[in-house]
Each structure stands twice: as C-alpha cells, then as structure tokens.
Design a protein around this motif. Structure first.
Motif, PDB file in Angstrom:
ATOM      1  N   SER A   8     -12.081  -8.383  23.949  1.00  0.00           N
ATOM      2  CA  SER A   8     -13.115  -8.987  23.108  1.00  0.00           C
ATOM      3  C   SER A   8     -12.513  -9.827  21.978  1.00  0.00           C
ATOM      4  N   ASP A   9     -11.220  -9.622  21.692  1.00  0.00           N
ATOM      5  CA  ASP A   9     -10.566 -10.423  20.666  1.00  0.00           C
ATOM      6  C   ASP A   9     -10.579 -11.904  21.029  1.00  0.00           C
ATOM      7  N   PHE A  10     -10.693 -12.213  22.315  1.00  0.00           N
ATOM      8  CA  PHE A  10     -10.736 -13.606  22.735  1.00  0.00           C
ATOM      9  C   PHE A  10     -12.017 -14.292  22.280  1.00  0.00           C
ATOM     10  N   GLU A  11     -13.063 -13.530  21.944  1.00  0.00           N
ATOM     11  CA  GLU A  11     -14.287 -14.144  21.452  1.00  0.00           C
ATOM     12  C   GLU A  11     -14.041 -14.841  20.124  1.00  0.00           C
ATOM     13  N   THR A  12     -13.302 -14.221  19.217  1.00  0.00           N
ATOM     14  CA  THR A  12     -12.966 -14.855  17.941  1.00  0.00           C
ATOM     15  C   THR A  12     -12.150 -16.112  18.200  1.00  0.00           C
ATOM     16  N   ALA A  13     -11.181 -16.024  19.097  1.00  0.00           N
ATOM     17  CA  ALA A  13     -10.342 -17.177  19.445  1.00  0.00           C
ATOM     18  C   ALA A  13     -11.204 -18.324  19.956  1.00  0.00           C
ATOM     19  N   LYS A  14     -12.097 -18.009  20.866  1.00  0.00           N
ATOM     20  CA  LYS A  14     -12.961 -19.024  21.468  1.00  0.00           C
ATOM     21  C   LYS A  14     -13.901 -19.633  20.434  1.00  0.00           C
ATOM     22  N   SER A  42      -2.997 -21.383  15.454  1.00  0.00           N
ATOM     23  CA  SER A  42      -2.597 -21.386  16.858  1.00  0.00           C
ATOM     24  C   SER A  42      -2.593 -19.978  17.442  1.00  0.00           C
ATOM     25  N   LEU A  43      -2.034 -19.011  16.711  1.00  0.00           N
ATOM     26  CA  LEU A  43      -1.991 -17.628  17.193  1.00  0.00           C
ATOM     27  C   LEU A  43      -3.394 -17.050  17.377  1.00  0.00           C
ATOM     28  N   ILE A  44      -4.288 -17.362  16.445  1.00  0.00           N
ATOM     29  CA  ILE A  44      -5.666 -16.860  16.545  1.00  0.00           C
ATOM     30  C   ILE A  44      -6.362 -17.486  17.746  1.00  0.00           C
ATOM     31  N   GLU A  45      -6.252 -18.821  17.885  1.00  0.00           N
ATOM     32  CA  GLU A  45      -6.940 -19.508  18.978  1.00  0.00           C
ATOM     33  C   GLU A  45      -6.399 -19.141  20.352  1.00  0.00           C
ATOM     34  N   SER A  46      -5.143 -18.756  20.431  1.00  0.00           N
ATOM     35  CA  SER A  46      -4.585 -18.358  21.724  1.00  0.00           C
ATOM     36  C   SER A  46      -4.912 -16.908  22.058  1.00  0.00           C
ATOM     37  N   GLY A  47      -5.475 -16.178  21.075  1.00  0.00           N
ATOM     38  CA  GLY A  47      -5.798 -14.777  21.292  1.00  0.00           C
ATOM     39  C   GLY A  47      -4.609 -13.859  21.095  1.00  0.00           C
ATOM     40  N   ALA A  48      -3.485 -14.412  20.605  1.00  0.00           N
ATOM     41  CA  ALA A  48      -2.286 -13.601  20.399  1.00  0.00           C
ATOM     42  C   ALA A  48      -2.417 -12.667  19.199  1.00  0.00           C
ATOM     43  N   THR A  49      -3.319 -12.994  18.278  1.00  0.00           N
ATOM     44  CA  THR A  49      -3.537 -12.144  17.114  1.00  0.00           C
ATOM     45  C   THR A  49      -5.003 -12.204  16.704  1.00  0.00           C
ATOM     46  N   GLN A  50      -5.470 -11.160  16.084  1.00  0.00           N
ATOM     47  CA  GLN A  50      -6.853 -11.062  15.614  1.00  0.00           C
ATOM     48  C   GLN A  50      -6.819 -11.151  14.087  1.00  0.00           C
ATOM     49  N   PRO A  51      -7.528 -12.105  13.478  1.00  0.00           N
ATOM     50  CA  PRO A  51      -7.481 -12.240  12.023  1.00  0.00           C
ATOM     51  C   PRO A  51      -8.276 -11.140  11.319  1.00  0.00           C
TER      52      PRO A  51
END
Length: 189
Positions: A8-14, A42-51
């Motif tokens: 679900s972290d990818f939702e923030t990225a997207k 970049s890290l947030i948008e790639s889903g590598a990290t959750q802010p």
C-alpha cells in the motif's frame, strides 16, 4: 522517513507522482519548491521509502496541496502506455545518460534505455555482469562494445545481443556523441 513495509506504500508514491506531473513539475523542481532533496522525492515516488506525515506535509506545502486533498482524489489504476521524453528517468552519471523508459511501471519485465555517451565516456572502469540478456542498436555515433574479452566498434544501425552474465563494457572512443537504444531482461533498474 520510514522504510517501505507494505504494498500500500505505493499509493503514496503514485499520488505524489500524479500531483507532481499534473502541475508540470520535475522531481527537481518539486524538491526546490518544497525545500527537500530531489533524491528524497525520487525515493518516495519509486516506492523505496514511505515519508513521514511531517515530510509529506512539507512537500505538499511547496505546491499548495493539503493532506486531505492528497489522500482523497481518485487515482486511475490503468497503466500508463505512452511516455514523452521528459518521462524518461536518467540513471546515468557525468557524460553518460541512461534514460529509463517507463520507470514508474511496477513489475516491469523489460528494462529499456535510451543511452547517450559523450565523447571519451564509458560505462565504467570495471566490466558489468548480471543475470539476463541484453541487446541494443546504435542510433548515432559509434560505440565500442566489449563482451567477454571480444571488442567491436559499432556504428549506426549496428547491434549487439549477449548473455549479460558475460563481463561487458561500453565505450565511446570517438569524437562525436553516441546514442543507443538498449533492452535488458530481467530489468536490473
């Protein structure tokens, strides 16, 4: 920032990517407007990290978007099909551009790059080696390709295809820039 823990972290990225592109901003411009590093965006948008909420609020504050709107607008789940030049993410270094096609697509099985080598540049001092296969076509200029100790200078229209586990290296030994379209599977980026 927290490390990514759930799908679900990818939702923030997207959501962040959708808002940024809708406003016509590059990751670098969004970072400047919000006062955070472009690497963080970049890290947030790639889903590598959750802010954290505080970091997300700071980023959104730079473009005058509130958290309520950020989490409530509708996102279409269809995969993007077409990509403009500005969509290609550059993964290269000084003098060498590796522009990744469809970088935001999740679960990509093919890695496609538009590569650009300035005169005298190369893929690095050490040879590369990784699982898979790769191929490429020189579009303009000339590229010296070395695979498992064998080298050849390729020109426009010439191509290469090899098992990526073999040590390989790319060099522009000429005085003009070189452009290559390459593909690799499985994707390593």
């Amino acid at each position: 920032m927290k490390q990514k823990s759930e799908k679900s972290d990818f939702e923030t990225a997207k959501r962040l990517r959708v808002i940024r592109t809708a406003k016509g901003l590059s990751q670098r411009k969004l970072a400047k407007l919000s006062g955070v590093g472009s690497g963080t965006i970049s890290l947030i948008e790639s889903g590598a990290t959750q802010p954290s909420v505080a970091l997300l609020k700071k980023i959104l504050g730079g473009i005058d978007v509130n958290l309520g709107f950020f989490f409530s607008f509708e996102i279409r789940d269809e995969e993007k099909v077409f990509f403009t030049k500005k969509d290609h993410r550059n993964l290269g270094t000084a003098g060498v551009a590796y522009r990744l096609i469809a970088s935001e697509r999740q679960n990509r099985k093919i890695q496609m790059l538009l590569e650009e080598y300035k005169p005298g540049t190369d893929s690095g001092r050490a040879s590369l080696s990784h699982e898979g296969e790769e191929c490429g076509v020189v579009i303009s200029g000339h590229l010296k390709v070395t695979v498992d100790g064998r080298s050849q200078i390729l020109g426009p229209g010439d191509a290469y295809y090899f098992d990526s586990r073999l040590p390989h290296r790319f060099q522009n030994t000429e005085s003009e820039p070189c452009k290559v379209v390459s593909a690799c599977t499985p994707s390593t980026f």
